[in-house]
Every structure is written in C-alpha cells, then in structure tokens.
Write an enzyme that holds these catalytic residues in place. Structure first.
Site, PDB file in Angstrom:
ATOM      1  CD  GLU A 451      -3.322  -0.849   2.011  1.00  0.00           C
ATOM      2  OE1 GLU A 451      -4.167   0.169   1.609  1.00  0.00           O
ATOM      3  OE2 GLU A 451      -3.725  -1.677   2.577  1.00  0.00           O
ATOM      4  CD  GLU A 713      -3.593  -2.140   9.196  1.00  0.00           C
ATOM      5  OE1 GLU A 713      -2.629  -3.200   9.048  1.00  0.00           O
ATOM      6  OE2 GLU A 713      -4.011  -1.695   8.441  1.00  0.00           O
TER       7      GLU A 713
HETATM    8  C1  BGC Z   1      -4.958   1.220   5.091  1.00  0.00           C
HETATM    9  C2  BGC Z   1      -5.660   2.126   5.993  1.00  0.00           C
HETATM   10  C3  BGC Z   1      -6.592   3.179   5.207  1.00  0.00           C
HETATM   11  C4  BGC Z   1      -7.734   2.207   4.939  1.00  0.00           C
HETATM   12  C5  BGC Z   1      -9.035   2.708   4.162  1.00  0.00           C
HETATM   13  C6  BGC Z   1      -6.130   0.374   4.662  1.00  0.00           C
HETATM   14  O1  BGC Z   1      -5.810  -0.800   3.834  1.00  0.00           O
HETATM   15  O2  BGC Z   1      -4.044   0.641   5.391  1.00  0.00           O
HETATM   16  O3  BGC Z   1      -4.945   2.800   7.025  1.00  0.00           O
HETATM   17  O4  BGC Z   1      -7.135   4.303   5.834  1.00  0.00           O
HETATM   18  O5  BGC Z   1      -7.069   0.883   4.073  1.00  0.00           O
HETATM   19  O6  BGC Z   1      -9.862   1.832   3.458  1.00  0.00           O
END
Ligand code: BGC
Length: 861
Positions: A451, A713
């Site tokens: 990501e 997380e």
């Molecule tokens: C991210 C998050 C993000 C979210 C929103 C995730 O995969 O790591 O922190 O805000 O997606 O859908």
C-alpha cells in the site's frame, strides 16, 4: 539578553535554495531567558546579488511569517538576510547570522531544457523499467573562477545524480511523489564545489522507475503517470567575470544501463557488480509536456537521517541467518563490507516481525575484486529483521558488516515527552518512530505491505499529534496541494488515497488538516489555499433532505474498532452514518470558524446540529448509538444543546469505559483521537488515565508489553501476523493518542493559532510522580515539567511545576485543582501548590460478588 537563533522563509528549512516563492514570508526564532521579553520592532538587512545592502525597520511585534519587504525576488535570484530585534524596553539584540534565500525557476519560460528519455524500443511501456544512467560531459570556460553553480533537476521516475563522480546533494528518492500529472517537483542543488574550470566535467544521473512508472499499491499497476523514464535538468554555472554557462538536457546527452538489473519501490533491487555498463546510446527529446507543472518543494526532502547497528544475528530454527536491528524502521540496509568470488549471489529479505509478511528482496551479485560496500538506490522497506542468504562461503556474517539506514522527510523534531512510566515513554517513542516511517515524501498508512499510500483518513486522525511531534507544515502543505489536484479532477470528492470516494473523515481531511496546520502555525494562507476545496467537499457530500449524510452503503467510519472482525475492519460497533454525521457537523462548524478567520461568510451550522439532534439524541441526552466513539465525538464536537445533556452523556461514556470495555480500547480511527480529550473535557481525565495505562489487550500499552517498537495497525495484536490484510506493524493512526499526552498530562496547548499565546494546565493522574514535555513552536521552546514532591513542612504532597516560555509569547498557567489563572511572559517560572490527587484508580463497574472485585492495574510507576 535575547538572540536570534534562526531565520527561515515560508515553511522551508533555513538556507533553502530554489524556493518557489518570489516574496517569501520571513520568520525567526528568538532565544534567551529574559523575563517577559516582547518585540517592539524588527530590522531586516537584505543583500541581493550585485546590489547595495538594504535595511528595513518595521514596528511590529510579529516574528513569524512577516511580509517580504520591497522588491520581489526574480527567478534564481540569490539574497542573504539577517535580522535583529528591539524589545519593548528599547533594547536592541545582536544581528542574527546571515541566512540565504534563493529563488528557484519562477516562470515556466525560464526552463531552457528538454525532457530526455532513453531512445530504446524495448523501453516502450514495459511493466518493469530497468533503471538507466543519463550522461553528459562538458567543459567550462577556463578564463574565470566559478561564482556559483546550480543544478535544477527532476525526473520521470526517481533520480540520483553525480557530478565528477561525487554525489549531488543528500536527497533520497527525489523528486518525491506528487500528483505528477499536474505537479512535478524539481530540486535545486548547489554544485559550486563539484564543477571545475580546469578539467573536463561529467554529470551522470541514475533514474529508476519509482512512483512515476513503477508498480504501485495493491493494484500493482505500473505506468500510472507515464510509461518512460525521463530526465529534466538545467545546470547554470555563473562565473566571476559575469558570464554564465548553461547545460541543459537535450539530444547531446546519452544513456546506458548500469549495474542495477531491477529496482522497484515495493519489490526491492537487484545489483550486479559484474555487469559492464552498456554502450552509451542516444536519447529522444521531448518538449516538457508543460513546464508549468514543474514546482519547487514546499517542505524538507527525504534524507538518510539515522544509522542503526545490528543488535544481534539470529539463527532461525531452520538455520537461516537473520539480522535483528532491534527497531522497526523505514529505509534500507547498507552492506559495509562484503567480498566473495565473482557470481556469488546474496539475497536480503525484509520483515517487520519474525513470522513473515510482505517481503521486499535485494539481490546482490558480486564480481571479482576486493571487498566492497553497497546500498540500494531506488527502493525502501519497513522492517526490523533481514534474512541473509548466500553470504560468501568462508566469511562469517558479522554485525559490523551491515548498517540500517533510516530515511524520512527530514522534518525538525518539535516534541519530546517523558514521565515516570517507562511503558508510556516507550509508547511515545513508538509513535515518533511510526511517524518517521510514514512521512516519506507523503504521509502514508504503512511502509511495508503493498500500500504505502497517502490514505487521507490516517493523516487526518493523526494531524494534531503530528504537529506536536514534528514540524510537518511544509511537507503536509505540499501533499495537500496534490490533494487539491486530485480533488478537482474528481469534481470535489476528496480522494481516499488513489480512489475518489465519498467518505467522512478521509474526505474531511480537506477541512480538518488545514485547520490543524493553522492551529500549529497561525498561517492563514493554508486556510485560504484550501477554502474552495473545503466548500466543494461539503457540497460533494451526498445529503439527505435533513442535510445529514444520505444513506449510500458501506462507510469506513470508525475503521478498525477492535471489536470489528479482522476481515471487515469497518464493521464497528458505532453506526457508520452516525460517525459520518458527527464529522459532518464538526467539519461544518470548523468551516464557520475558518470563514470567520478569513472574514468570509459561511452557511449556518445551526440547522445541521438540529438535524443531528433530531436523528440521534434522546431528550435526556443519550445517543441512538450507545458506544464510546459516539459519545466521545458528540462531547468533543459540542453536539449537545444543554449542559445537562452533556453531563448525562459524560456519565454514560464513563460507564461504558468502566463497565462494558473495562478500560480496554474500544474505539477505531474515528473515536480514538478524541476519546481522551472528551473525557478530560467533562473532568474525567482519571478514567482516561486508567485506559491509557491499561496493559490488558486491546490497549495502547499491550503492544508495548509485547515488544513493539512502532505503533501497530491492530491494537490487539500480540506481534504475530493475523491472517487477512491488516498486517502492518507500523501504522500511526492509533498513535493519535499522543495529543492527549501533551495536552492533558503536561497541559501544553496553544490558545492562539501559531502558539503566540499558549496554556499550561497539567492534569496529573495515575500513579505517576513526574512528567515533562516540550514543543518547539515557531516562537521557540515551550516547556513543562512537573513533579509530585514530599514536603518537609506541609502534611500534603506538593505539586511542583516548571514552565519555560519563549520570548515574545505569553503563557496562561493553571495549577491542578485551582481556578486561578497565572499569565506570564517569557522566561522560566516555578509554581507549587498542595497536591490533591484525582481518584485513582478510576473504579471498574463490576458484577456484584465479583471475585476479583476490581482488576486494579499493577503499576509500580
Ligand atoms: C489502510 C488504512 C486506510 C484504509 C482505508 C487500509 O488498507 O492501511 O490505514 O485508511 O485502508 O480503507
């Protein structure tokens, strides 16, 4: 006596060259321990190239973002500036040091170069772009010495340049990630000491795919912004005799492949020492699509900021060698020394925890020759552990053979906190590490898995904390400009990261983040720049006839509420639409304040509050959704029409914490940043203290007790990878609690935007004996230290407080339990009062005859 510590322009680092403003506002920090020192006037002395020194005296108490005096800077114009100040008692300070200000290329027409790309049919739209080196030899006129030499440079891809074999500048991953379709950042480097008049010179620029055409995010799409690597560079050497030499990227440059066989931000790098550089080939030239999109940076570059030693080498149960740096961080490793026979292939695999995870790989192929050093160029990872395989036979793996290199946007660290609880101190350090790791050019969600995106909700919830810990203004101001581009393209809808989608919190970033930065800096320009975007976001939100959010399916809302299942992190306890509406009321109410600050008119918020009350609030003051997030947000956003209703809600919130969740975390992205502040607002800091200090899972301290060195997380993770997509061990959102640590434990908070007036109202609690924090605002160090001391004369313990107030500011101090406000000017002040602790610990509400009666936290601190 006071002194001027530093002078800087806009939100740039001091002595920045190549800035994009022709009339940059000027700030300076005054240091000294004079009591109640206030500025009455300032004097600026500006020396422009080839002109007489000008002096300007201005009667003003302002030392931050003062207007540029006189004539604006022209493109590439260089000036030096120094400042001195006069106090309200007429005492004049010494002159500051001399600071440089130099404009970049201010007009598109001043770019003389072309965009060059490898002229290679095999380079057309591949999914992977092998990095290339662009080269040009040149000679300078040898009839004069060099006065000043600058390189203005950017790339389609990421670049690193060398002049005469020495690296230019110390930037990493330049030009950084911007909305390339409209904003391509360029950098300006001083190469005066790298070019020579008496020999032939050579410039080489390595360009890798980076964000421009490399594979990005979980969609793993390449060529999002373009399908060729490219370079744009303009070198201007000014000679002492007044002449100048210009070297521009054009058809006279060449390109070749080098030893990097493969490089990608997510995938890692393969480097072969045995590769001979391919023959130089010709480039194809293009007019830059438009030079209007070449923009100077607003904030600091990404740099290598720290070096970490290997803490230990682990041999895994299956016999694999693993380096453990003892700290989860973002960057790469440098191999300090390696030698082996030609063709030896060494592989490095990266992980945050020892179980596994998404792993980037470096492959290093050795050639004949002596020991060598190596580090990658166009990739980075989030990691603590590195598995090494293929290390040359006969040489044992030693800790000293490696170094961990930490990279991040090189922002000044502006916040420090310590107290008598080591776990809380560790939590604070972990938040700092997660910020560093996720401020790499843009604010990202995480640095390790596929990501690494600028998810807007994540930075929105961290905003206030971020502005305590680091000077984030330049970096975030730049990122927000990209957001404007993306938002305009999506007709007012704010992108979540790469997708535009109507989402509260994520979309509200366009209102909340400029407001947060305005609070931190007092810079109205930030509000003004985003005003239209704020309005268009409020307009783009799909509404029902009441003005509240219209039902439109699934929303992220209180994302990652610990009770939500790992495979559906938005399935929180708190109704998605109630959260969206709470943020809508809050954003609209901020809009009223922003409009007032900018002397603009904004629509009434009254009707929206009424609609919210009708939809969600019972006559007594309960909410339709009985959760901590709902109550915390409603209290914090002033949603209740009477103090009775607020009180009623506060009691309900306290009960939920003490009974239902029994001090465990029970809020997601939406509620977490606000819960502590809401409880403190209704005088229940002791309840939040117990939550913050709780170690039972899920809690802020649970991961700390599990050995976390960053914020995770999932607050309920024990450090092992939970199947699913929520796998990050470096995700800053839950670190948003640090704003409570600064604002409540130490009581340090601005009253005026920009911290010209701030407050110190500490709330001691828990069983802690002392705490201290400082925050460096534009005006200087604001510092608080408190201790609970035994008294030799009084029966009660004493609360002792020390506050340091920087020159030219005021501080409102209130001691715990006191209604008396002490207003002080600059200097150091000590105050003491009898200490009457809040009830500690806050009691859990337990079933009758509960055998444990109350699970008192076992805390020695
Ligand atoms: C991210 C998050 C993000 C979210 C929103 C995730 O995969 O790591 O922190 O805000 O997606 O859908």
């Amino acid at each position: 006596m006071v002194n001027i510590e530093k002078v800087w322009f806009e939100h740039h680092e001091p002595n920045a060259i190549g800035i994009g403003e022709s009339a940059p506002r000027i700030s300076w920090t005054i240091v000294g321990d004079d009591k109640s020192w206030e500025q009455a006037s300032y004097e600026l002395q500006i020396k422009r190239d080839g002109q007489e020194t000008e002096s300007v005296v201005v009667e003003s108490t302002e030392s931050r973002l003062v207007p540029w005096p006189g004539q604006v800077l022209s493109s590439r114009e260089h000036a030096t500036i120094r400042v001195r100040v006069t106090s309200n008692l007429g005492v004049v300070s010494e002159w500051s040091d001399v600071f440089i200000v130099e404009a970049g290329i201010l007009f598109p027409g001043h770019w003389e170069c072309l965009l060059i790309e490898p002229n290679d049919p095999t380079e057309t739209s591949p999914q992977k772009h092998r990095s290339v080196t662009f080269r040009r030899r040149f000679s300078l006129p040898n009839n004069s010495d060099i006065a000043r030499a600058r390189l203005y440079i950017s790339a389609h891809g990421i670049y690193e340049s060398r002049v005469n074999n020495s690296r230019v500048g110390d930037h990493v991953l330049a030009p950084g990630w911007t909305a390339y379709q409209e904003r391509l950042q360029y950098q300006t480097f001083d190469i005066s000491n790298q070019v020579c008049v008496d020999q032939e010179n050579e410039i080489e620029v390595d360009v890798g795919e980076g964000w421009f055409c490399g594979s990005l995010a979980f969609i793993r799409r390449s060529n999002i912004y373009g399908n060729h690597l490219g370079l744009i560079a303009m070198m201007i050497v000014e000679l002492e005799n007044g002449e100048s030499f210009h070297l521009n990227t054009d058809e006279s440059w060449t390109w070749a492949h080098g030893r990097i066989l493969d490089s990608g931000l997510l995938d890692g790098e393969t480097y072969d020492f045995g590769q001979v550089s391919s023959p130089c080939k010709s480039v194809q030239v293009h007019k830059c699509p438009s030079f209007t999109r070449l923009v100077a940076p607003d904030g600091p570059p990404i740099r290598e900021t720290q070096k970490l030693e290997v803490e230990r080498i682990i041999v895994s149960p299956t016999g694999r060698s693993i380096l453990d740096f003892g700290q989860n961080f973002v960057g790469y490793i440098k191999v300090e020394r390696v030698s082996g026979s030609a063709g030896t292939t060494i592989q490095f695999r990266f992980a945050e925890v020892l179980e596994n995870g998404e792993i980037g790989v470096y492959t290093l192929i050795l050639d004949v020759g002596g020991p060598t050093t190596w580090q990658p160029k166009f990739t980075f990872h989030g990691f603590r552990y590195v598995e090494v395989s293929g290390w040359p036979a006969g040489s044992s793996l030693k800790k000293e053979d490696f170094i961990g290199i930490v990279i991040h946007s090189d922002m000044d660290c502006t916040g420090h906190f310590r107290c008598s609880n080591p776990l809380l101190n560790m939590l604070h350090e972990n938040i700092v590490w997660s910020m560093k790791g996720n401020f790499v050019g843009i604010p990202t969600d995480c640095p390790q898995r596929d990501e690494r995106l600028g998810w807007t909700g994540d930075i929105n919830v961290l905003g206030t904390t971020a502005s305590y810990l680091f000077d984030v203004t330049g970096m975030l101001a730049s990122w927000m400009k990209n957001l404007l581009v993306e938002q305009n393209a999506a007709g007012g809808v704010v992108p979540l990261a790469i997708l535009a989608q109507e989402e509260a919190i994520w979309g509200d970033v366009t209102i909340m983040l400029p407001w947060t930065l305005y609070q931190a800096t007092g810079d109205q320009e930030l509000l003004l720049r985003h005003y239209e975007s704020m309005k268009s976001w409020l307009k783009a939100i799909p509404r029902s006839s009441t003005g509240l959010w219209k039902y439109d399916g699934y929303k992220l809302a209180d994302w990652l509420d610990p009770s939500a299942p790992a495979e559906a992190p938005a399935n929180a306890m708190t109704d998605m639409y109630l959260v969206c509406d709470l943020f809508l009321v809050h954003a609209t109410s901020l809009m009223t304040q922003i409009s007032a600050a900018l002397s603009k008119y904004s629509a009434e918020i009254k009707q929206l509050r009424q609609a919210f009350e009708t939809e969600y609030v019972t006559p007594a003051g309960r909410l339709a959704c009985d959760t901590q997030t709902a109550y915390a947000l409603a209290i914090q956003f002033d949603l209740f029409s009477s103090t009775e209703k607020t009180r009623h809600t506060a009691e309900r919130l306290s009960l939920l914490v003490r009974q239902r969740s029994r001090f465990k975390m029970s809020t997601g992205f939406a509620g977490t940043p606000f819960l502590g502040h809401a409880l403190s607002k209704v005088d229940m800091s002791n309840v939040f203290y117990r939550m913050l200090l709780h170690r039972v899972c899920p809690s802020w301290l649970f991961p700390v007790t599990m050995g976390a060195t960053t914020v995770w997380e999932l607050c309920f993770s024990d450090g092992s990878v939970i199947p699913g997509e929520i796998t990050s061990f470096n995700h800053y959102a839950f670190g948003s609690v640090a704003s409570w640590i600064y604002q409540t434990i130490c009581g340090l908070k601005n009253i005026e935007p920009g911290w010209r007036t701030f407050q110190v109202e500490p709330v001691p609690g828990g069983a802690r004996r002392w705490a201290e924090a400082d925050h460096r605002s534009a005006y200087g160090y604001c510092r608080v230290h408190w201790e609970i001391r035994k008294s030799t004369t009084e029966p009660e313990e004493q609360f002792w407080l020390e506050v340091v107030v920087p020159p030219n500011t005021k501080c409102h101090i209130r001691l715990p339990g006191s209604t008396y406000l002490v207003v002080v000017g600059s200097g150091r002040v000590e105050l003491e009062t009898a200490y009457h602790p809040q009830q500690w610990p806050a009691r859990a509400v337990l079933p009758p005859f509960s055998p444990s009666n109350d699970e008192l936290p076992k805390m020695k601190f």
